[in-house]
Design an enzyme around this catalytic site. Structure first.
Site, short mmCIF file in Angstrom:
data_model
loop_
_atom_site.label_atom_id
_atom_site.label_comp_id
_atom_site.label_asym_id
_atom_site.label_seq_id
_atom_site.Cartn_x
_atom_site.Cartn_y
_atom_site.Cartn_z
N HIS A 268 30.39 39.93 41.32
CA HIS A 268 30.35 40.35 39.91
C HIS A 268 30.33 39.14 38.99
O HIS A 268 29.46 39.02 38.11
CB HIS A 268 31.58 41.22 39.62
CG HIS A 268 31.61 41.78 38.23
ND1 HIS A 268 31.15 43.04 37.93
CD2 HIS A 268 32.04 41.25 37.05
CE1 HIS A 268 31.29 43.27 36.63
NE2 HIS A 268 31.84 42.20 36.07
N GLU A 269 31.27 38.23 39.19
CA GLU A 269 31.35 37.06 38.31
C GLU A 269 30.16 36.12 38.52
O GLU A 269 29.67 35.50 37.57
CB GLU A 269 32.67 36.32 38.53
CG GLU A 269 33.92 37.14 38.25
CD GLU A 269 33.97 37.72 36.85
OE1 GLU A 269 33.36 37.13 35.92
OE2 GLU A 269 34.62 38.78 36.66
N HIS A 272 27.36 37.27 36.34
CA HIS A 272 27.51 36.77 34.96
C HIS A 272 27.09 35.30 34.87
O HIS A 272 26.37 34.89 33.95
CB HIS A 272 28.98 36.89 34.53
CG HIS A 272 29.39 38.25 34.09
ND1 HIS A 272 28.74 38.95 33.09
CD2 HIS A 272 30.42 39.06 34.50
CE1 HIS A 272 29.35 40.12 32.90
NE2 HIS A 272 30.36 40.21 33.74
N GLU A 298 26.48 42.50 31.29
CA GLU A 298 27.16 43.33 32.28
C GLU A 298 26.18 43.84 33.33
O GLU A 298 26.54 44.00 34.51
CB GLU A 298 27.86 44.51 31.60
CG GLU A 298 28.80 45.29 32.49
CD GLU A 298 30.04 44.52 32.93
OE1 GLU A 298 30.72 44.98 33.86
OE2 GLU A 298 30.32 43.44 32.35
#
Length: 502
Positions: A268-269, A272, A298
């Site tokens: 997830h990170e 980003h 997102e």
């Protein structure tokens, strides 16, 4: 030097100051000793003040006015820079310094009261401070409505996170999304309830998880190990990503009894971070050289985490490594069961713990509450009841108390109204990107089976990252996909994926 060039030179200084503030905020969360908080607050305050002074200076305003007089003479990139910066400048200058100070002070009080009220499960303690925060935020929004061309204060709030989007436009998409997710949730939560995933709580030492995290990030294309690395992984209580272009850092919290939390937090990170690193480098230190919106941001994290990371294709490649790295701890668990366990649908109380199917419903509930609140249909005192009713209606769960209900997030205490929709819009955007990716690179999933994410990620870099902030989010969707934004592609993706897995 032209007025435009002088303006961009000053803007660069603002971006450098803000990036410096971001790094020392990162340090505050990672390595700063406890006693350093007083000095750190002074450092951040000074950097913020310097950036604000530059942003609202008479000189900068003069350069901006002069450049705008010759607007038609500029190319498309220069015009976009002027449009973006003028909007931000007008917002900053239309808000009285006194109100800025009031909001900052109330945010501190509201957040601290929220922490205490949440710990004590005492909504009545929190409500008065929330009312003050809402009142101040509405005042700010009302002042910016003309600048943003927003028809309501809530639309002005939304615009902070999703430029040019409105509550009505979001409501249309979310209604479509909600109507598709509720039956999917029912269907696959019933199936998931029959699957025992208790083996995922087996202990994987943090030392092993650190190695796994680094290797997983490298698979994703987020470099933390080479001589040219622009990233790093550190440990915090609440994972986040921060940085700018060549220096973008991610964080994670390791849970020995929950290795899957690390796997998907890293992906997830990293999603980003890769977006930030892949923004058009020609536009660094310019307004155009930023993300299109919070929702688009997102979409990048959730694409890597869910559409790739939880896919059968990726897990076909990754599970042998996973088994090896965990020292045979999961040798008795079949691949199909691991795949299902990483994709279980479990209606829950807590948004940040939600699965891929139910997550958007958590967000939709918050959006519907905000919409009702700022349209005057409900009062702040009604929030707990409204919240509890929606959770039972959409997710079929009963909220036992306000700490695990209406007070679970910090956003409202912080004054971040209009932010929540971005989380679910990220999923909707992903559905749009995926439909275009499937057309342009139809065999990308075959590459993922071999651990090669480049076909998918290179497409994303070219079609989403590289546009940076050339387009507002709805326009970006049209440019990338040729279609209007719709929840249908995301719902179709979920239906196809979960039908195969279960």
């Amino acid at each position: 030097m032209t007025a435009y060039n002088k303006l961009m030179s000053l803007i660069k200084e603002i971006y450098v100051l803000n990036s410096a503030a971001g790094i020392i905020q990162w340090d505050q969360e990672t390595y700063m000793p406890p006693k350093g908080i007083r000095l750190r607050s002074e450092q951040l305050s000074l950097l913020g003040m310097l950036a604000h002074r530059k942003m609202t200076s008479t000189q900068l305003g003069q350069y901006l006015d002069e450049a705008m007089k010759n607007f038609d003479d500029f190319d498309e990139v220069e015009k976009r820079n002027l449009i973006l910066f003028k909007k931000e400048y007008d917002i900053q200058t239309v808000i009285p310094e006194e109100l800025v100070g009031q909001i900052a002070k109330q945010r501190v009080v509201s957040v601290e009261t929220w922490k205490k009220a949440k710990a004590a499960n005492d909504w009545k303690m929190f409500q008065p401070e929330l009312e003050k925060m809402v009142e101040l935020s509405v005042k700010r929004a009302e002042l910016t409505m003309d600048v943003i061309e927003a028809s309501t204060p809530y639309n002005a709030m939304i615009d902070t996170f999703e430029p040019k989007m409105t509550a009505d436009a979001i409501d249309k998409v979310f209604s479509e999304l909600r109507d598709g997710l509720v039956p999917l949730t029912k269907k696959y939560s019933d199936i998931s309830a029959e699957i025992d995933d208790s083996f995922l709580s087996r202990i994987v030492p943090i030392e092993k998880q650190r190695i796994m995290a680094t290797e997983l990030a490298n698979i994703a294309g987020y470099d933390t190990t080479s001589d040219e690395a622009g990233g790093r992984i550190d440990e915090v209580e609440h994972p986040f990503t921060t940085g700018y272009y060549d220096d973008v850092r991610i964080t994670v919290k390791y849970h020995p009894e929950n290795v899957s939390s690390m796997i998907y937090a890293i992906l997830h990170e990293a999603g980003h971070a890769l977006y930030e690193q892949n923004l058009n480098s020609d536009w660094m230190f310019q307004p155009i050289g930023s993300a299109s919106s919070y929702g688009v941001h997102e979409s990048q994290s959730r694409f890597l985490e869910n559409m790739i990371g939880r896919s059968p294709e990726f897990l076909q490649y990754y599970l042998p490594q996973f088994r090896n790295q965990t020292g045979g701890l999961f040798a008795d668990v079949k691949d199909d069961l691991l795949l299902q366990s990483f994709n279980l649908v479990k209606p829950s109380l807590i948004r940040i713990e939600a699965d891929e199917v139910t997550y958007s419903l958590h967000v939709i509930i918050r959006f519907e509450i905000e919409k009702a609140l700022f349209s005057g249909k409900i009062d702040i005192g009604d929030l707990p009841q409204f919240w509890n009713e929606k959770y039972e209606e959409y997710l079929g769960v009963q909220v036992p108390n306000d700490s695990r209900g209406v007070m679970q997030d910090t956003h409202w205490a912080s004054g971040y109204y209009g932010y929540f929709p971005s989380y679910a819009l990220g999923n909707v955007f992903d559905g749009m990107w995926l439909s275009a990716l499937n057309k342009d690179v139809p065999d990308w999933r075959e590459s993922v089976k071999e651990g090669k994410l480049n076909p998918a990620m290179d497409w994303m870099k070219k079609n989403v990252h590289h546009h940076s902030n050339m387009y507002d989010p709805l326009d970006l969707v049209k440019v990338v996909t040729g279609s209007e934004m719709s929840a249908k592609p995301f719902l179709k993706y979920l239906e196809n994926k979960f039908e195969k897995i279960f």
